[in-house]
Write an enzyme that holds these catalytic residues in place. Sequence first.
Site, PDB file in Angstrom:
ATOM      1  CE1 TYR A 297       0.739  -1.393   4.426  1.00 38.73           C
ATOM      2  CE2 TYR A 297       0.528   0.904   4.531  1.00 38.73           C
ATOM      3  CZ  TYR A 297       0.943  -0.568   5.003  1.00 38.73           C
ATOM      4  OH  TYR A 297       1.326  -0.563   6.395  1.00 38.73           O
ATOM      5  N   PRO A 298       0.316   2.331  -0.588  1.00 39.82           N
ATOM      6  CG  PRO A 298      -0.849   3.853  -2.065  1.00 39.82           C
ATOM      7  CD  PRO A 298      -0.923   2.417  -1.374  1.00 39.82           C
TER       8      PRO A 298
ATOM      9  CG  ASN B 191       0.705  10.771   0.728  1.00 33.41           C
ATOM     10  OD1 ASN B 191       1.637  10.599   0.027  1.00 33.41           O
ATOM     11  ND2 ASN B 191      -0.456  11.514   0.190  1.00 33.41           N
ATOM     12  CE  LYS B 192       5.270   8.998   8.464  1.00 37.83           C
ATOM     13  NZ  LYS B 192       6.745   9.065   8.643  1.00 37.83           N
TER      14      LYS B 192
ATOM     15  CG  HIS C 298       7.248   3.444  12.725  1.00 38.68           C
ATOM     16  ND1 HIS C 298       6.306   3.137  12.129  1.00 38.68           N
ATOM     17  CD2 HIS C 298       8.044   3.163  11.894  1.00 38.68           C
ATOM     18  CE1 HIS C 298       6.375   2.627  11.031  1.00 38.68           C
ATOM     19  NE2 HIS C 298       7.758   2.432  10.585  1.00 38.68           N
TER      20      HIS C 298
ATOM     21  CB  SER D  98       0.468   5.094  12.065  1.00 43.89           C
ATOM     22  OG  SER D  98       1.557   4.666  11.581  1.00 43.89           O
TER      23      SER D  98
HETATM   24  O1  76R Z   1      15.059   1.475   9.294  1.00 42.45           O
HETATM   25  C1  76R Z   1      14.920   1.193  10.483  1.00 42.45           C
HETATM   26  O2  76R Z   1      14.566  -0.135  10.770  1.00 42.45           O
HETATM   27  C2  76R Z   1      14.578   1.957  11.721  1.00 42.45           C
HETATM   28  C3  76R Z   1      13.384   2.318  12.014  1.00 42.45           C
HETATM   29  C4  76R Z   1      12.482   2.574  11.057  1.00 42.45           C
HETATM   30  C5  76R Z   1      12.306   3.720   9.935  1.00 42.45           C
HETATM   31  C6  76R Z   1      13.156   4.838  10.084  1.00 42.45           C
HETATM   32  C7  76R Z   1      11.240   1.690  10.490  1.00 42.45           C
HETATM   33  C8  76R Z   1      11.050   0.240  11.113  1.00 42.45           C
HETATM   34  N1  76R Z   1      10.395   1.975   9.598  1.00 42.45           N
HETATM   35  C9  76R Z   1      11.166   3.414   9.241  1.00 42.45           C
HETATM   36  C10 76R Z   1      10.580   4.165   8.509  1.00 42.45           C
HETATM   37 MN1  76R Z   1       8.607   1.558   9.006  1.00 42.45          MN
HETATM   38  N2  76R Z   1       6.855   0.948   8.297  1.00 42.45           N
HETATM   39  C11 76R Z   1       5.822   1.844   7.846  1.00 42.45           C
HETATM   40  C12 76R Z   1       4.550   1.034   7.792  1.00 42.45           C
HETATM   41  O3  76R Z   1       0.787   1.222   8.266  1.00 42.45           O
HETATM   42  C13 76R Z   1       1.643   2.020   9.063  1.00 42.45           C
HETATM   43  O4  76R Z   1       1.100   2.631   9.889  1.00 42.45           O
HETATM   44  C14 76R Z   1       2.981   2.461   8.171  1.00 42.45           C
HETATM   45  C15 76R Z   1       3.309   1.504   7.264  1.00 42.45           C
HETATM   46  C16 76R Z   1       4.895  -0.176   8.210  1.00 42.45           C
HETATM   47  C17 76R Z   1       4.038  -1.566   8.502  1.00 42.45           C
HETATM   48  C18 76R Z   1       6.396  -0.398   8.690  1.00 42.45           C
HETATM   49  C19 76R Z   1       6.974  -1.319   9.281  1.00 42.45           C
HETATM   50  N3  76R Z   1       8.331   3.248   8.122  1.00 42.45           N
HETATM   51  C20 76R Z   1       9.238   4.433   7.608  1.00 42.45           C
HETATM   52  C21 76R Z   1       8.843   5.249   6.778  1.00 42.45           C
HETATM   53  C22 76R Z   1       9.753   6.759   6.382  1.00 42.45           C
HETATM   54  C23 76R Z   1       9.320   7.496   7.186  1.00 42.45           C
HETATM   55  C24 76R Z   1       9.750   9.153   7.177  1.00 42.45           C
HETATM   56  O5  76R Z   1      11.059   9.187   6.473  1.00 42.45           O
HETATM   57  O6  76R Z   1       9.311   9.987   7.479  1.00 42.45           O
HETATM   58  C25 76R Z   1       7.508   4.822   6.509  1.00 42.45           C
HETATM   59  C26 76R Z   1       6.686   5.691   5.571  1.00 42.45           C
HETATM   60  C27 76R Z   1       7.333   3.766   7.255  1.00 42.45           C
HETATM   61  C28 76R Z   1       6.216   3.175   7.247  1.00 42.45           C
HETATM   62  N4  76R Z   1       9.032   0.046   9.929  1.00 42.45           N
HETATM   63  C29 76R Z   1      10.192  -0.483  10.878  1.00 42.45           C
HETATM   64  C30 76R Z   1       8.200  -1.288  10.001  1.00 42.45           C
HETATM   65  C31 76R Z   1       8.744  -2.427  10.499  1.00 42.45           C
HETATM   66  C32 76R Z   1       8.246  -3.685  10.541  1.00 42.45           C
HETATM   67  C33 76R Z   1      10.003  -1.887  11.121  1.00 42.45           C
HETATM   68  C34 76R Z   1      10.965  -2.556  11.864  1.00 42.45           C
HETATM   69  C35 76R Z   1      12.109  -2.987  10.820  1.00 42.45           C
HETATM   70  C36 76R Z   1      13.129  -3.906  11.687  1.00 42.45           C
HETATM   71  O7  76R Z   1      13.771  -3.319  12.629  1.00 42.45           O
HETATM   72  O8  76R Z   1      13.448  -4.805  10.974  1.00 42.45           O
END
Ligand code: 76R
Length: 247
Positions: A144-145, A147-148, A171, A222
């Site tokens: 899924y896509p 935005n913030k 997060h 989120s």
């Molecule tokens: O890179 C890293 O592991 C550090 C922590 C981390 C970042 C910086 C991280 C971990 N994410 C990051 C960035 Mn994420 N992520 C999402 C979604 O449905 C929703 O509410 C959001 C959709 C999921 C399901 C998810 C999962 N993440 C981001 C960003 C960029 C934000 C920005 O730059 O402003 C987005 C849009 C985003 C969205 N995130 C994790 C996960 C999971 C499972 C992790 C743990 C990864 C791990 O430790 O292996």
Amino acid sequence: MSEAAQTLDGWYALHDFRHIDWTVWKSLTPAEQRRAEDELRGYIAECAQADENKTGSFAFYSIVGQKADFVFVHLRETLEELNELETRFNKTSFADVTIPAHSYVSIVELSNYMAKPGTDPMESPEIVARLKPSMPKAKHICFYPMNKRRSGSDNWYMLSMEERREMMRSHGMIGRSYAGKVKQIITGSVGFDDWEWGVTLFADDALQFKKLVYEMRFDEVSARFGEFGDFYVGNLTDADKFASMLK
Ligand code: 76R
């Protein structure tokens, strides 16, 4: 101006969703069907070589529901290669029985919110591997896509780096609690497609998608800032499985 997040960018990504035109498929002669299937097999085999050669990664899933019937996910070094891959598919006779459903163009992205100060992330083999990931052969995919939000007092891009870092820390902690259950690839699409990120999740237990996404909805980043597009969910397939589905 708030401090912009720095990103590390890896492979370009194309999510290519297609419908099967069953009316056309059923109207083909057995010989035409065989030819279409052979060309599909050839295309899939070619795409899968990218994983073997470590020049990219390829995933093939059937999609549940009416938004699409299947998806090819391609990760490659350049946008030109992605263009070539979609064109090559369009030239197969199997493509004649498909209708484009949706596509998404983005690039594998890691942001610097969690970076250790004073270190060069590109020195870390783990980070380099995450920028050029081999997609797992997990049983299910979810895409899924998102935005913030940028509205009134909920404008992500007006927050200080510290505020954003704190929220991203929380997060990341939720995300980490799904280690081993869900693998995520975040691709950035600002300047490339209609949303700011693509979220591609892989899991052997599809229910974990719901658990993870739902838990994140309660987390501030989120809950306050997440805006989401259409969700696609699907099952791992391959040339043989797909061919028997067509029969
Ligand atoms: O890179 C890293 O592991 C550090 C922590 C981390 C970042 C910086 C991280 C971990 N994410 C990051 C960035 Mn994420 N992520 C999402 C979604 O449905 C929703 O509410 C959001 C959709 C999921 C399901 C998810 C999962 N993440 C981001 C960003 C960029 C934000 C920005 O730059 O402003 C987005 C849009 C985003 C969205 N995130 C994790 C996960 C999971 C499972 C992790 C743990 C990864 C791990 O430790 O292996």
